[in-house]
Design a protein around this motif. Structure first.
Motif, PDB file in Angstrom:
ATOM      1  N   ASN A 260       0.834  -1.197   0.000  1.00 32.35           N
ATOM      2  CA  ASN A 260       0.000   0.000   0.000  1.00 32.35           C
ATOM      3  C   ASN A 260       0.873   1.252   0.000  1.00 32.35           C
ATOM      4  OD1 ASN A 260      -1.838   2.078   0.540  1.00 32.35           O
ATOM      5  ND2 ASN A 260      -3.148   0.733   1.754  1.00 32.35           N
TER       6      ASN A 260
ATOM      7  N   ASN B 182      -2.879  -6.218  12.839  1.00 35.92           N
ATOM      8  CA  ASN B 182      -4.092  -6.608  12.117  1.00 35.92           C
ATOM      9  C   ASN B 182      -4.519  -5.522  11.133  1.00 35.92           C
ATOM     10  OD1 ASN B 182      -4.322  -9.095  13.423  1.00 35.92           O
ATOM     11  ND2 ASN B 182      -5.463  -8.202  15.135  1.00 35.92           N
ATOM     12  N   GLU B 183      -4.423  -4.259  11.530  1.00 34.09           N
ATOM     13  CA  GLU B 183      -4.751  -3.168  10.619  1.00 34.09           C
ATOM     14  C   GLU B 183      -3.781  -3.125   9.452  1.00 34.09           C
ATOM     15  OE1 GLU B 183      -6.666  -0.011  13.872  1.00 34.09           O
ATOM     16  OE2 GLU B 183      -4.540   0.087  13.317  1.00 34.09           O
TER      17      GLU B 183
ATOM     18  N   TRP C 170      -0.981   4.521   1.908  1.00 35.58           N
ATOM     19  CA  TRP C 170      -0.853   4.534   3.369  1.00 35.58           C
ATOM     20  C   TRP C 170       0.591   4.844   3.773  1.00 35.58           C
ATOM     21  CZ3 TRP C 170       2.168   2.221   6.964  1.00 35.58           C
ATOM     22  CH2 TRP C 170       1.807   2.414   8.296  1.00 35.58           C
TER      23      TRP C 170
ATOM     24  N   LEU D  13      -2.285  -5.631   8.113  1.00 38.99           N
ATOM     25  CA  LEU D  13      -2.625  -6.722   7.198  1.00 38.99           C
ATOM     26  C   LEU D  13      -3.831  -6.353   6.347  1.00 38.99           C
ATOM     27  CD1 LEU D  13      -2.050  -9.625   6.301  1.00 38.99           C
ATOM     28  CD2 LEU D  13      -3.585 -10.413   8.136  1.00 38.99           C
ATOM     29  N   GLU D  14      -4.834  -5.735   6.943  1.00 42.35           N
ATOM     30  CA  GLU D  14      -6.025  -5.328   6.191  1.00 42.35           C
ATOM     31  C   GLU D  14      -5.697  -4.262   5.153  1.00 42.35           C
ATOM     32  OE1 GLU D  14      -8.884  -4.073   9.037  1.00 42.35           O
ATOM     33  OE2 GLU D  14      -9.169  -6.070   9.926  1.00 42.35           O
ATOM     34  N   LEU D  15      -4.779  -3.356   5.474  1.00 38.34           N
ATOM     35  CA  LEU D  15      -4.421  -2.265   4.567  1.00 38.34           C
ATOM     36  C   LEU D  15      -3.429  -2.691   3.495  1.00 38.34           C
ATOM     37  CD1 LEU D  15      -4.033   0.634   7.174  1.00 38.34           C
ATOM     38  CD2 LEU D  15      -5.832   0.420   5.440  1.00 38.34           C
ATOM     39  N   GLY D  16      -2.897  -3.875   3.576  1.00 44.76           N
ATOM     40  CA  GLY D  16      -1.907  -4.311   2.594  1.00 44.76           C
ATOM     41  C   GLY D  16      -0.524  -3.764   2.868  1.00 44.76           C
TER      42      GLY D  16
END
Length: 509
Positions: A224, A241-242, A227, A244-247
């Motif tokens: 990402n 965890n965030e 970001w 991982l979700e954001l790439g």
């Protein structure tokens, strides 16, 4: 013939032993070599030239030795840009897959650590870890220094869009009115963007350069990029965890075994082409930094830097108070040199370093111009405040360390002040002030000349007196004139006075 046969037997036996020894050495080397090997490296603490040399060397050796996998366990608050770039270049140029793993739980990979994670072939984090906050600031707290990455307050940045770019302002009525009233003869301005001040321009250059650098890493690894830009411009941070979700990362692994299981079979692009990671029956070896690297890394701790600076300051101050003692001064110089090395690899604010310098000056002045502790206490307050704000928030010195340093320094200052007060309460030990008002006895005396010899403080002096004296009389020093004492008989010297006052002896008897 017998001797010849013996020599032949000895030669054959030696050759046989040699062959057996070679086979014994060769067989273990062939059997002990596993099919799949990997190494584990540690990035624990600030990213410094020492840690960069350690990681770059081991990554290069991994490629030369045919190692199949390199895992870097990360727990860092950030580091120097040049050192971070050395590590990134080593990862990008590696023929061996490099996996970064923020571990153990509770660790972080802030600032320079984020760039290293983005450059890795596989990026992973353990639960309860965080990453981000990569806004560059100036080392030393002034312009012209080398950017040191550490989080800053996002509120200090201009508000922008979600991707981190500043919002564009719409032209208002004031701008339209100015355009209508502008003279047609005047040349139109080439740009409406105001010129940046020198400090602002330097900061903008550092931020834009950092944004371009991390976006290039994100594009290469497919992570990402938007970001990552926000992490640089707005100093944002995310949990594992965030991320991982954001790439931002590729996976979250509970421990090292979980990490190996998840990356098994992944295909990554290395400097020599695509490589499939295989962790089946892999033999991992943890490679520690060399002793000299560990020694230098020890001084990259802000708490160690503060202690060294305090010891150095106390040593120099003690040498100033007591010239010629040598040991405190030598120890102080060594500690200051080591502290300056720490400052060269740690971010610090020059303003608060100045506060500490003023505090030291006030402490030293307390010894020469006593102010009943006022100057000393003010110096301690400035020194302690400077220590607390000397480093950025994520590198801030432990309050316990600061309290210990101030307590030790305050106790040292109190001891010096007590010694000064005691020295002033005693009579002088040398010079005229020491002799004046002391008592002694007459050794020999000539009343006609009014001179003689007296014994005062264990020494024989020439003396003179207007009152008559005799050997054995008690005297008191009134004044000293060069090497001659002016003396007078003590008041209870009635024995000598009875010779000149008639009836004095009978009255006393």
């Amino acid at each position: 013939m017998m001797i010849r046969k013996i020599w032949q037997s000895i030669c054959v036996g030696m050759i046989a032993l040699g062959i057996l020894s070679l086979m014994a050495n060769a067989i273990p080397s062939l059997t002990a070599q596993p099919d799949n090997t990997g190494i584990i490296l540690d990035l624990n603490g600030p990213v410094t030239p020492t840690s960069a040399e350690y990681l770059s060397r081991e990554i290069a050796l991994a490629g030369e030795n045919g190692t199949d996998l390199v895992i870097i366990e990360i727990d860092t608050p950030g580091g120097l840009v040049t050192s971070m770039m050395d590590i990134v270049k080593s990862i990008l140029g590696s023929d061996v897959p490099v996996v970064t793993y923020v571990s153990p739980q509770g660790s972080r990979s802030a600032s320079a650590g984020l760039y290293i994670m983005y450059s890795a072939h596989v990026s992973a984090m353990a639960p309860a870890t965080n990453t981000g906050a990569a806004t560059p600031v100036e080392i030393g707290g002034g312009g012209g220094g080398e950017p040191f990455e550490t989080p800053v307050d996002p509120a200090s940045e201009e508000e922008g869009s979600d991707d981190g770019t500043p919002a564009q302002e719409e032209p208002g009525e004031d701008a339209t009115a100015e355009e209508d009233t502008a003279s047609s003869d005047e040349p139109a301005p080439q740009s409406q963007t105001p010129a940046l001040a020198n400090d602002d321009a330097m900061r903008a250059k550092a931020i834009n350069d950092a944004v371009a650098y991390i976006r290039s890493l994100a594009e290469k690894r497919g992570r990402n990029a938007d970001w990552a830009e926000r992490a640089v411009r707005e100093a944002v941070s995310v949990t594992s965890n965030e991320a991982l979700e954001l790439g931002v990362i590729d996976l979250v692994a509970d421990d090292l075994d979980d990490l190996l299981a998840q990356i098994d079979g992944m295909v990554v692009e290395t400097a020599s082409g695509d490589v499939t990671i295989s962790t089946a029956d892999i033999q991992l070896t943890r490679v520690e930094p060399q002793f000299w690297e560990k020694f230098l890394a020890f001084f990259a701790d802000p708490n160690v830097a503060a202690i060294l600076l305090s010891l150095g300051t106390l040593g120099i101050t003690a040498e100033i108070w007591n010239p010629g003692s040598i040991f405190p001064g030598a120890l102080g110089v060594i500690c200051l040199l080591l502290a300056f090395y720490s400052f060269s690899i740690l971010p610090h604010n020059a303003l608060f370093f100045g506060f500490m310098a003023v505090g030291v000056i006030l402490i030293v002045l307390e010894a020469y111009t006593p102010t009943f502790g006022i100057s000393g206490l003010a110096g301690l307050a400035l020194f302690g405040g400077g220590l607390y704000f000397l480093f950025p928030e994520q590198f801030r010195i432990s309050p316990l360390v600061i309290i210990t340093i101030l307590s030790f320094t305050g106790a040292f200052l109190a001891m010096v002040l007590i010694a000064i007060v005691r020295s002033r309460s005693h009579r002088p030990l040398t010079g005229a002030e020491n002799i004046r008002k002391l008592e002694g006895s007459v050794v020999e005396w000539n009343n006609e000349k009014g001179t003689g010899l007296v014994l005062v403080d264990g020494e024989t002096w020439k003396a003179r007196s207007k009152a008559p004296l005799k050997a054995g009389d008690k005297i008191k020093v009134v004044e000293i004139d060069g090497l001659v004492l002016d003396v007078k008989p003590v008041q209870n010297n009635s024995a000598s006075l009875s010779r000149f006052v008639p009836g004095l002896g009978s009255q006393n008897s």
